[in-house]
Design a protein around this motif. Sequence first.
Motif, PDB file in Angstrom:
ATOM      1  N   TYR A 220       0.827  -1.207   0.000  1.00 50.71           N
ATOM      2  CA  TYR A 220       0.000   0.000   0.000  1.00 50.71           C
ATOM      3  C   TYR A 220       0.862   1.257   0.000  1.00 50.71           C
ATOM      4  O   TYR A 220       0.550   2.251  -0.677  1.00 50.71           O
ATOM      5  CB  TYR A 220      -0.923  -0.003   1.223  1.00 50.71           C
ATOM      6  CG  TYR A 220      -1.873  -1.159   1.251  1.00 50.71           C
ATOM      7  CD1 TYR A 220      -2.459  -1.649   0.087  1.00 50.71           C
ATOM      8  CD2 TYR A 220      -2.189  -1.787   2.454  1.00 50.71           C
ATOM      9  CE1 TYR A 220      -3.326  -2.720   0.118  1.00 50.71           C
ATOM     10  CE2 TYR A 220      -3.060  -2.867   2.484  1.00 50.71           C
ATOM     11  CZ  TYR A 220      -3.630  -3.330   1.309  1.00 50.71           C
ATOM     12  OH  TYR A 220      -4.492  -4.385   1.346  1.00 50.71           O
TER      13      TYR A 220
ATOM     14  N   LYS B 152      -1.397  -8.819   2.271  1.00 53.63           N
ATOM     15  CA  LYS B 152      -2.208  -7.612   2.418  1.00 53.63           C
ATOM     16  C   LYS B 152      -3.456  -7.909   3.245  1.00 53.63           C
ATOM     17  O   LYS B 152      -3.940  -7.044   3.982  1.00 53.63           O
ATOM     18  CB  LYS B 152      -2.550  -7.045   1.041  1.00 53.63           C
ATOM     19  CG  LYS B 152      -1.350  -6.374   0.395  1.00 53.63           C
ATOM     20  CD  LYS B 152      -1.702  -5.710  -0.904  1.00 53.63           C
ATOM     21  CE  LYS B 152      -1.853  -6.731  -2.000  1.00 53.63           C
ATOM     22  NZ  LYS B 152      -2.079  -6.108  -3.308  1.00 53.63           N
TER      23      LYS B 152
ATOM     24  N   LEU C 123      -3.204   5.998   1.172  1.00 52.43           N
ATOM     25  CA  LEU C 123      -3.449   5.533  -0.190  1.00 52.43           C
ATOM     26  C   LEU C 123      -4.808   5.991  -0.697  1.00 52.43           C
ATOM     27  O   LEU C 123      -4.959   6.356  -1.870  1.00 52.43           O
ATOM     28  CB  LEU C 123      -3.330   4.012  -0.253  1.00 52.43           C
ATOM     29  CG  LEU C 123      -3.538   3.378  -1.627  1.00 52.43           C
ATOM     30  CD1 LEU C 123      -2.622   3.999  -2.678  1.00 52.43           C
ATOM     31  CD2 LEU C 123      -3.322   1.863  -1.566  1.00 52.43           C
TER      32      LEU C 123
ATOM     33  N   ASN D  77      -7.146  -2.643  -0.575  1.00 57.22           N
ATOM     34  CA  ASN D  77      -6.769  -1.501   0.243  1.00 57.22           C
ATOM     35  C   ASN D  77      -7.953  -0.599   0.560  1.00 57.22           C
ATOM     36  O   ASN D  77      -7.885   0.245   1.451  1.00 57.22           O
ATOM     37  CB  ASN D  77      -5.678  -0.684  -0.448  1.00 57.22           C
ATOM     38  CG  ASN D  77      -6.003  -0.373  -1.893  1.00 57.22           C
ATOM     39  OD1 ASN D  77      -5.832  -1.234  -2.738  1.00 57.22           O
ATOM     40  ND2 ASN D  77      -6.465   0.822  -2.178  1.00 57.22           N
TER      41      ASN D  77
ATOM     42  N   HIS E  72      -2.823  -3.681  -9.159  1.00 58.54           N
ATOM     43  CA  HIS E  72      -3.475  -2.664  -8.334  1.00 58.54           C
ATOM     44  C   HIS E  72      -3.084  -1.236  -8.674  1.00 58.54           C
ATOM     45  O   HIS E  72      -3.753  -0.303  -8.234  1.00 58.54           O
ATOM     46  CB  HIS E  72      -3.132  -2.882  -6.858  1.00 58.54           C
ATOM     47  CG  HIS E  72      -3.457  -4.231  -6.331  1.00 58.54           C
ATOM     48  ND1 HIS E  72      -2.719  -5.355  -6.633  1.00 58.54           N
ATOM     49  CD2 HIS E  72      -4.440  -4.650  -5.489  1.00 58.54           C
ATOM     50  CE1 HIS E  72      -3.236  -6.405  -6.022  1.00 58.54           C
ATOM     51  NE2 HIS E  72      -4.276  -6.013  -5.317  1.00 58.54           N
TER      52      HIS E  72
ATOM     53  N   HIS F 204       2.172   1.998  -3.518  1.00 53.15           N
ATOM     54  CA  HIS F 204       1.150   2.597  -4.370  1.00 53.15           C
ATOM     55  C   HIS F 204       0.959   4.073  -4.058  1.00 53.15           C
ATOM     56  O   HIS F 204       0.742   4.889  -4.961  1.00 53.15           O
ATOM     57  CB  HIS F 204      -0.192   1.874  -4.181  1.00 53.15           C
ATOM     58  CG  HIS F 204      -0.169   0.435  -4.564  1.00 53.15           C
ATOM     59  ND1 HIS F 204       0.548  -0.050  -5.634  1.00 53.15           N
ATOM     60  CD2 HIS F 204      -0.785  -0.647  -4.014  1.00 53.15           C
ATOM     61  CE1 HIS F 204       0.379  -1.352  -5.722  1.00 53.15           C
ATOM     62  NE2 HIS F 204      -0.421  -1.736  -4.754  1.00 53.15           N
TER      63      HIS F 204
ATOM     64  N   MET G 219      -3.445   2.980   4.895  1.00 55.65           N
ATOM     65  CA  MET G 219      -4.582   2.829   3.994  1.00 55.65           C
ATOM     66  C   MET G 219      -5.273   4.162   3.758  1.00 55.65           C
ATOM     67  O   MET G 219      -5.735   4.451   2.649  1.00 55.65           O
ATOM     68  CB  MET G 219      -5.557   1.791   4.536  1.00 55.65           C
ATOM     69  CG  MET G 219      -5.030   0.366   4.503  1.00 55.65           C
ATOM     70  SD  MET G 219      -6.319  -0.890   4.764  1.00 55.65           S
ATOM     71  CE  MET G 219      -6.769  -0.555   6.459  1.00 55.65           C
TER      72      MET G 219
END
Length: 520
Positions: free
Chosen positions: A128, A465, A180, A430, A211, A131, A177
């Motif tokens: 996460y 995850k 993100l 996520n 993702h 990303h 989270m």
Amino acid sequence: MSMFCFQCEQTAGGKGCTKIGVCGKQPEVANSQDELTCALIGLARAAKGQSAGPKADDLIRCGLFTTVTNVSFDRERVQELVQQVRAEKNKLDASVADFPASELWAGDQDIVSLRSTLLLGLRGMAAYAVHAAVLGKENPEVTAWFYKGLQALGEEHSAEEWLGLLMEFGKVNLACMALLDEANTSAYGHPKPTKVSLTVEKGPFIVVTGHDLLDLKQLLEQTEGKGINVYTHGEMLPAHAYPELKKYAHLKGNFGTAWQNQQKEFDNIPAPILFTTNCLMIPKSSYSDRVFTTSVVAFPGAQHVSDTDNVKDFSALINKAIELGGWQEDKEFTGINGGKEVMTGFARDTIMSVAGTVIDAVKAGAIKHFFLVGGCDGAKPGRNYYTEFVKKAPQDTVILTLACGKYRFNDLNIGEIGGLPRIMDMGQCNDAYSAIQVAVALADAFKCGVNDLPLTLILSWYEQKAVCILLTLLALGIKNIYIGPSLPAFLSPNVLNILVSKFDLHPLTTPENDLQTILK
């Protein structure tokens, strides 16, 4: 050569892979990933549990992400990372040694269980964080905790101290989270409910899986006006709901279902496939020449798309799509249950906007219970549980879902309540952050705690995850979670008993039994 790996749900015999990974990973790759983990612990030790600067931060995120299941099958690329991590560690303190690989999975059963759970959670959070970082979003608290967590892995702790670290980590993962979520929504807008076709139109096309939405955005920009259609796959499905992505007319629909079906669904596909993150399986010869990887994803012989200053050149991928040409006629595909389209886009912003309707429906008795049925899909038997659970759920219940586990039932038409579909897809794994925010908002509206809501979590797990999400839920004090289809091999009997007694964690039984227990 031997190996040891028990980090995913399909691990051999429910105990651990020791000869070759069930995922197909060779011992030399698994052992190199252990070596990378031990080097990362060494880097964290040399940094004294504090951020050591942008390069070290990036190495820690990418190094941990590389060790997640179904990410890298390329020993050479893993070894390159090992050397980079060691070089960065030596800049800080060359006298600090790597953590001994022989001790990574060794020791008292319960301590190994707790230590491993933290390590696997860190691996999930790293995905996460990567990303978010590519979109320019970082959180100093999250970054610092990677160092703290890695340093802790190389230290001695009591069982109580390990449990404390796990709960602390769960709260930090919530912040990750949230980071993100902010990164995606600020870049692409808030998701909106969107119908997505499962038909592939004739002509050249590209399938994008994984993702990473930035990879998809750059690919859409580079294919615009070239007569090439783009289709999502697996966890990329929710991309269709973001305004800044759905505006591209050549983002046509979704190809196939969840990641574990790719070897069948990609067989002889007349198009290239871009793997942006985890979910890679060993490609079959019928399509291995059209597999492209990027970021930390790697497979020997696959064409890798690197980046320069966070910009990727997809020209080789585009040329391959034109060369292969796609199908001569439209191909109509269906979901697992025969549906020809699916819906996505019911993230927190959408559900909050209709909160009044939802609350009124609950007060009027039209909605009696909410189920969050979601998580990672996988290949082992028993996952039809989730399909049957949704089919058997009473008509006065609502199914929230997220991650690729939704492919077990997201093409079902099970009706509406008050104009809202009974199945609402909240996004990728996520996007559990969205589900948590919705639960908190509902609890506020009804002036009760989250555990007092008519809400039950039915989770499917596969890889790391899912581990970090579960730890976040437990850290928030959310109880009465049902998890399956099998329990993690890295949870020792004693640790499992602690989680069951402290958090009312339930292993799945049958849909009928579990529904009866929940709704009694």
